[in-house]
Design a protein around this motif. Structure first.
Motif, PDB file in Angstrom:
ATOM      1  N   SER A   1      25.829   1.852 -16.840  1.00 35.87           N
ATOM      2  CA  SER A   1      26.773   2.938 -16.304  1.00 35.87           C
ATOM      3  C   SER A   1      26.164   4.512 -16.257  1.00 35.87           C
ATOM      4  CB  SER A   1      27.751   2.860 -17.189  1.00 35.87           C
ATOM      5  OG  SER A   1      27.832   3.418 -18.478  1.00 35.87           O
TER       6      SER A   1
ATOM      7  N   TYR B   1      39.302  -5.205 -16.154  1.00 39.99           N
ATOM      8  CA  TYR B   1      38.269  -5.124 -16.854  1.00 39.99           C
ATOM      9  C   TYR B   1      37.188  -4.463 -15.217  1.00 39.99           C
ATOM     10  CZ  TYR B   1      39.675  -5.065 -21.297  1.00 39.99           C
ATOM     11  OH  TYR B   1      40.755  -4.920 -22.452  1.00 39.99           O
TER      12      TYR B   1
ATOM     13  N   THR C   1      34.634   0.607 -14.180  1.00 41.94           N
ATOM     14  CA  THR C   1      34.000   1.210 -15.905  1.00 41.94           C
ATOM     15  C   THR C   1      32.359   1.068 -15.026  1.00 41.94           C
ATOM     16  OG1 THR C   1      34.004  -1.580 -15.209  1.00 41.94           O
ATOM     17  CG2 THR C   1      35.711   0.086 -17.043  1.00 41.94           C
TER      18      THR C   1
END
Ligand code: CFM
Length: 549
Positions: free
Chosen positions: A500, A94, A98
């Motif tokens: 992001s 994870y 990301t």
């Protein structure tokens, strides 16, 4: 540049009622705690805000863990260090790409391990019998496959709980492979070690200083205008845009910590003459340590927003004091601003008077306010997930920040002037003259100075508080992360991810500002959101029957 916004006029009484209503739903003890983290701002007399304390168990926080701050944030963006997660596979998986931190190799022979996910994949048996042997084996395997110049080991929660010593393993493996071949170092950044990812930043900063910075004295590139950019992580290509701007101005970027970076740039960073701190929260420690050890002064910069980028460049010009550089900088700014102004005017025609909220990390909730100002939008409310009081109220409050048990849990390393390499970059008189001319060394005024009177500032916002905020204000855009995105959007408000960038970016520098203007115009000025009904608001029910045969 036209920058004032249409102030909606904040009603302090309304906000007080709002705060009381939100708090009234909490158990008394929780309400007493949360009360100190929800403040109504006054930039003239900045109120104290409680921050960097434990999240109340049970509330849905935006925060991440210490491991995320160390491995994911600070060390993650460097392409040629193999980062091994010592722990169960989920922690590695994870934190694998990301964050959208990008990297661009200069040629095909350069190493890039960012696309890989290295983990010891701890199993139950390792928890019972210890995981050090498995970690050694993982390092051997990584070395045999890739022959990297450096391997970093990151500890996850179970590692600390069972007592695996990653530092001992690092020393052992460095000896086994050969100190001339490889640098191996570990981080005690177990997820639970601090109250948020902020602890991980501090632990990573200590490691950068102890194991990487200053290992290579070779002076590379031009001898003039040598700078480091600290706290820039190349999300959505931000570093690439900033590198372009520096290059145009003839400014020599020695190292970026750590967007688009390499091991060598870290080892070389002490050969720069100025440190610029972009994300104060995540890396102010390195700036301080490098000043003490090598005599490199640091200034806060903020290249998010076109005006702020210009301001950063002018600060660099002032610092070096060279007319040729200053002229070049002005020429670049003038040239870049042509496209910026056109894009801003176009977007502003639609965005002017719209409203935004920002609840992001430890610096962006502040930095992005400049871009919203440029769009003529009002920031109604903002807050950090894990900022400290200095990020809110300014560094002047640092001496009054209480050190609690959680902060004491993080190693404080003692740094002294380097015996041979400490070299003040400016004389006392030069520094004084620069200060008198307006240069603010080691200064940061924080988010609240910039926010209007009567805006709500909330630290470590919970999902419940977020819902109430959205209901009260109905902002035109809410800025946060993936955990908030779909909850907010189901309420009919668009959410822009400022971690992001969703699929967008870069947003830093001049070209980044242009991207941001058009993305926000697109997001905040469409009527589609008003048409949207959450499933529970809609009459339509989808029915189906199971067919068995
Ligand atoms: Fe600094 Fe960051 Fe941020 Fe941060 Fe982060 Fe990030 Fe962030 Mo997400 S280092 S504090 S820990 S600017 S990953 S690039 S976007 S929360 S506001």
């Amino acid at each position: 540049m036209e920058k004032e916004t249409k102030n909606k006029g904040f009603n302090v009484e309304e906000l007080k009622t709002f705060k009381e209503q939100v708090l009234s739903k909490y158990p008394k003890k929780v309400a007493r705690k949360r009360e100190k983290s929800i403040v109504i701002n006054d930039p003239e007399t900045i109120p104290e805000i409680q921050s960097n304390v434990r999240t109340v168990p049970g509330s849905i926080t935006q925060r991440g863990c210490t491991y995320a701050g160390c491995k994911g944030v600070v060390l993650g963006p460097t392409r040629d260090i193999i980062n091994i997660t010592h722990g169960p596979i989920g922690c590695g998986f994870y934190s694998w790409l990301t964050r959208r931190n990008q990297t661009v190799t200069e040629n095909d022979t350069q190493e890039n391990f960012i696309t890989y996910c290295f983990s010891t994949d701890m199993q139950d048996s390792n928890i019972v019998f210890g995981g050090e042997e498995k970690l050694k084996q993982a390092i051997r395997e990584a070395y045999e496959l890739f022959h990297p110049k450096a391997i970093a080991i990151f500890s996850t929660c179970p590692v600390g709980l069972i007592g695996d010593d990653v530092h001992r393993v690092a020393r052992h493996m460095k000896e086994e492979i050969g100190e001339d071949k490889i640098n191996i170092f570990g981080f005690s950044c177990e997820g639970y070690r601090g109250v948020s990812q902020s602890a991980g930043h501090h632990i990573a900063n200590n490691g950068l200083f102890k194991h990487l910075i200053g290992r290579d004295d070779t002076v590379r590139g031009s001898l003039k205008y040598r700078v480091n950019l600290l706290g820039e992580y190349n999300i959505g290509g931000d570093a690439v845009e900033l590198e372009r701007v520096f290059e145009r101005c003839g400014i020599n970027l020695v190292a970026t910590f750590s967007g688009n970076s390499t091991l060598q740039s870290f080892e070389n960073a002490h050969t720069a003459d100025l440190n610029m701190v972009m994300c104060h929260r995540s890396i102010n420690y390195v700036a301080e340590m490098m000043e003490t050890a090598f005599g490199i002064p640091w200034i806060k910069v903020q290249p998010i927003g076109a005006d702020s980028t210009a301001k950063m460049l002018r600060k660099i010009g002032e610092y070096f004091g060279d007319q040729e550089l200053k002229d070049k900088i002005e020429e670049v700014i003038a040239d870049e601003m042509i496209a910026v102004q056109a894009a801003m005017d176009k977007a502003r025609a639609k965005t002017y008077g719209k409203t935004a909220m920002l609840f992001v990390g430890g610096s962006r909730a502040h930095h992005y306010q400049d871009l919203f100002e440029e769009l003529g939008m009002t920031v109604l409310s903002a807050g950090y997930e894990f900022g400290h009081r200095d990020d809110y109220e300014g560094r002047r409050v640092i001496p009054s920040i209480k050190i609690d048990a959680d902060s004491r849990n993080i190693e404080e390393i003692t740094v002294t002037a380097d015996e041979t390499r400490y070299k003040p970059r400016k004389t006392e008189e030069e520094l004084k003259a620069l200060e008198e001319a307006g240069m603010d060394f080691t200064g940061y005024d924080g988010m609240m100075t910039q926010m209007s009177k009567g805006t709500l500032v909330i630290d470590d916002l919970s999902h419940y508080e977020m819902e109430k905020l959205v209901e009260l204000y109905k902002p035109d855009v809410f800025c946060a992360g993936i955990k908030e995105k779909y909850c907010v959007q189901k309420m009919g408000i668009p959410l822009k991810q400022l971690h992001s960038y969703d699929y967008g970016g870069p947003y830093a520098g001049f070209k980044g500002a242009i991207n941001f203007y058009s993305d926000i115009e697109m997001i905040a000025c469409t009527s589609i959101w008003k048409e949207l009904k959450a499933p529970w608001e809609s009459e339509a029910i989808v029915e189906a029957e199971y067919m068995f045969n």
